[in-house]
Motif scaffolding. Sequence first.
Motif, PDB file in Angstrom:
ATOM      1  N   GLY A  55      63.059   8.815  -4.707  1.00 20.98           N
ATOM      2  CA  GLY A  55      63.297   7.598  -5.462  1.00 20.98           C
ATOM      3  C   GLY A  55      62.048   6.862  -5.903  1.00 20.98           C
ATOM      4  N   ARG A  56      60.877   7.411  -5.571  1.00 15.44           N
ATOM      5  CA  ARG A  56      59.632   6.748  -5.954  1.00 15.44           C
ATOM      6  C   ARG A  56      59.491   6.764  -7.468  1.00 15.44           C
ATOM      7  NH1 ARG A  56      54.195   8.274  -2.905  1.00 15.44           N
ATOM      8  NH2 ARG A  56      55.418   7.267  -1.280  1.00 15.44           N
ATOM      9  N   LEU A  57      59.105   5.617  -8.017  1.00 12.82           N
ATOM     10  CA  LEU A  57      59.024   5.443  -9.461  1.00 12.82           C
ATOM     11  C   LEU A  57      57.571   5.356  -9.924  1.00 12.82           C
ATOM     12  CD1 LEU A  57      61.750   2.671  -9.888  1.00 12.82           C
ATOM     13  CD2 LEU A  57      62.039   5.143 -10.094  1.00 12.82           C
ATOM     14  N   LYS A  58      57.362   5.845 -11.140  1.00 13.03           N
ATOM     15  CA  LYS A  58      56.053   5.731 -11.774  1.00 13.03           C
ATOM     16  C   LYS A  58      56.290   5.512 -13.258  1.00 13.03           C
ATOM     17  CE  LYS A  58      51.640   8.190 -12.302  1.00 13.03           C
ATOM     18  NZ  LYS A  58      50.883   9.412 -11.936  1.00 13.03           N
ATOM     19  N   TYR A  59      55.502   4.601 -13.840  1.00 13.89           N
ATOM     20  CA  TYR A  59      55.630   4.298 -15.261  1.00 13.89           C
ATOM     21  C   TYR A  59      54.281   4.367 -15.947  1.00 13.89           C
ATOM     22  CZ  TYR A  59      60.338   2.504 -14.369  1.00 13.89           C
ATOM     23  OH  TYR A  59      61.668   2.379 -14.018  1.00 13.89           O
ATOM     24  N   GLY A  60      54.304   4.735 -17.228  1.00 11.77           N
ATOM     25  CA  GLY A  60      53.092   4.673 -18.013  1.00 11.77           C
ATOM     26  C   GLY A  60      52.642   3.235 -18.197  1.00 11.77           C
ATOM     27  N   ASP A  61      51.335   3.046 -18.359  1.00  8.42           N
ATOM     28  CA  ASP A  61      50.784   1.692 -18.468  1.00  8.42           C
ATOM     29  C   ASP A  61      51.371   0.933 -19.655  1.00  8.42           C
ATOM     30  OD1 ASP A  61      47.434   2.687 -17.405  1.00  8.42           O
ATOM     31  OD2 ASP A  61      49.230   2.140 -16.254  1.00  8.42           O
ATOM     32  N   PHE A  62      51.734   1.646 -20.696  1.00  4.96           N
ATOM     33  CA  PHE A  62      52.232   1.005 -21.913  1.00  4.96           C
ATOM     34  C   PHE A  62      53.658   0.466 -21.745  1.00  4.96           C
ATOM     35  CE2 PHE A  62      55.114   4.425 -22.830  1.00  4.96           C
ATOM     36  CZ  PHE A  62      54.505   5.545 -22.278  1.00  4.96           C
ATOM     37  N   VAL A  63      54.335   0.838 -20.669  1.00  8.47           N
ATOM     38  CA  VAL A  63      55.729   0.426 -20.504  1.00  8.47           C
ATOM     39  C   VAL A  63      55.840  -1.085 -20.296  1.00  8.47           C
ATOM     40  CG1 VAL A  63      57.729   0.620 -18.999  1.00  8.47           C
ATOM     41  CG2 VAL A  63      56.490   2.679 -19.690  1.00  8.47           C
ATOM     42  N   ASN A  64      54.989  -1.643 -19.480  1.00 10.38           N
ATOM     43  CA  ASN A  64      54.942  -3.108 -19.294  1.00 10.38           C
ATOM     44  C   ASN A  64      56.319  -3.698 -18.985  1.00 10.38           C
ATOM     45  OD1 ASN A  64      52.117  -3.413 -19.736  1.00 10.38           O
ATOM     46  ND2 ASN A  64      52.453  -3.279 -21.938  1.00 10.38           N
ATOM     47  N   GLY A  65      57.084  -3.016 -18.140  1.00 12.30           N
ATOM     48  CA  GLY A  65      58.365  -3.546 -17.697  1.00 12.30           C
ATOM     49  C   GLY A  65      59.501  -3.404 -18.694  1.00 12.30           C
ATOM     50  N   ARG A  66      59.269  -2.731 -19.798  1.00 12.23           N
ATOM     51  CA  ARG A  66      60.306  -2.641 -20.827  1.00 12.23           C
ATOM     52  C   ARG A  66      61.299  -1.513 -20.584  1.00 12.23           C
ATOM     53  NH1 ARG A  66      58.030  -1.204 -25.842  1.00 12.23           N
ATOM     54  NH2 ARG A  66      56.446  -0.053 -24.688  1.00 12.23           N
ATOM     55  N   PHE A  67      60.882  -0.477 -19.884  1.00 11.19           N
ATOM     56  CA  PHE A  67      61.713   0.713 -19.685  1.00 11.19           C
ATOM     57  C   PHE A  67      62.090   0.846 -18.218  1.00 11.19           C
ATOM     58  CE2 PHE A  67      59.213   3.150 -23.254  1.00 11.19           C
ATOM     59  CZ  PHE A  67      59.606   2.182 -24.161  1.00 11.19           C
ATOM     60  N   THR A  68      63.259   1.476 -18.007  1.00 15.09           N
ATOM     61  CA  THR A  68      63.724   1.736 -16.647  1.00 15.09           C
ATOM     62  C   THR A  68      64.255   3.160 -16.553  1.00 15.09           C
ATOM     63  OG1 THR A  68      64.376  -0.590 -16.391  1.00 15.09           O
ATOM     64  CG2 THR A  68      65.270   0.990 -14.812  1.00 15.09           C
ATOM     65  N   ILE A  69      63.762   3.889 -15.573  1.00 11.10           N
ATOM     66  CA  ILE A  69      64.284   5.225 -15.298  1.00 11.10           C
ATOM     67  C   ILE A  69      65.242   5.111 -14.118  1.00 11.10           C
ATOM     68  CG2 ILE A  69      62.314   5.797 -13.789  1.00 11.10           C
ATOM     69  CD1 ILE A  69      62.634   8.719 -14.647  1.00 11.10           C
ATOM     70  N   PHE A  70      66.387   5.763 -14.233  1.00 12.19           N
ATOM     71  CA  PHE A  70      67.324   5.760 -13.125  1.00 12.19           C
ATOM     72  C   PHE A  70      68.223   6.981 -13.243  1.00 12.19           C
ATOM     73  CE2 PHE A  70      71.152   4.214 -15.358  1.00 12.19           C
ATOM     74  CZ  PHE A  70      70.598   3.670 -16.501  1.00 12.19           C
ATOM     75  N   ARG A  71      68.902   7.286 -12.189  1.00  9.96           N
ATOM     76  CA  ARG A  71      69.791   8.431 -12.190  1.00  9.96           C
ATOM     77  C   ARG A  71      71.108   8.055 -11.527  1.00  9.96           C
ATOM     78  NH1 ARG A  71      67.013  13.231  -9.137  1.00  9.96           N
ATOM     79  NH2 ARG A  71      64.986  12.276  -9.501  1.00  9.96           N
ATOM     80  N   ASN A  72      72.149   8.776 -11.917  1.00 11.15           N
ATOM     81  CA  ASN A  72      73.464   8.648 -11.308  1.00 11.15           C
ATOM     82  C   ASN A  72      73.815  10.026 -10.764  1.00 11.15           C
ATOM     83  OD1 ASN A  72      76.273   8.664 -10.830  1.00 11.15           O
ATOM     84  ND2 ASN A  72      76.547   6.929 -12.223  1.00 11.15           N
TER      85      ASN A  72
END
Length: 112
Positions: A55-72
């Motif tokens: 469940g560890r998350l990593k985002y690109g620097d450009f995301v700036n809180g705009r995107f969310t990755i998740f799974r069902n």
Amino acid sequence: QVHVVQSGGGLVQPGGSLTLSCTVDERSLEVFLVAWFRQVPGKQRELVASQNIEGRLKYGDFVNGRFTIFRNNAENMAYLQMNNLEPEDTGVYYCNLGLTWWSQGTQVTVSS
């Protein structure tokens, strides 16, 4: 052979939202690290977001809180929710499993 199936994408106005979806045929998504990459014009393919099996998350620097990755896991689906999209987000987005298997990619265009 791991067949990664992606859906979503399209044209959206600046400030709008899109959700990309990803699944895998005949396997459980739970055993894979899921990552989203993109290739925007003039740049190399870059990581957008990833979620490992813990469940560890990593985002690109450009995301700036705009995107969310998740799974069902019950639906065997993974998602990339993208909000407040900017023209600079225009490009081809890919779902990747285990940093090995790729989807066919889908175009995201942010334009007024």
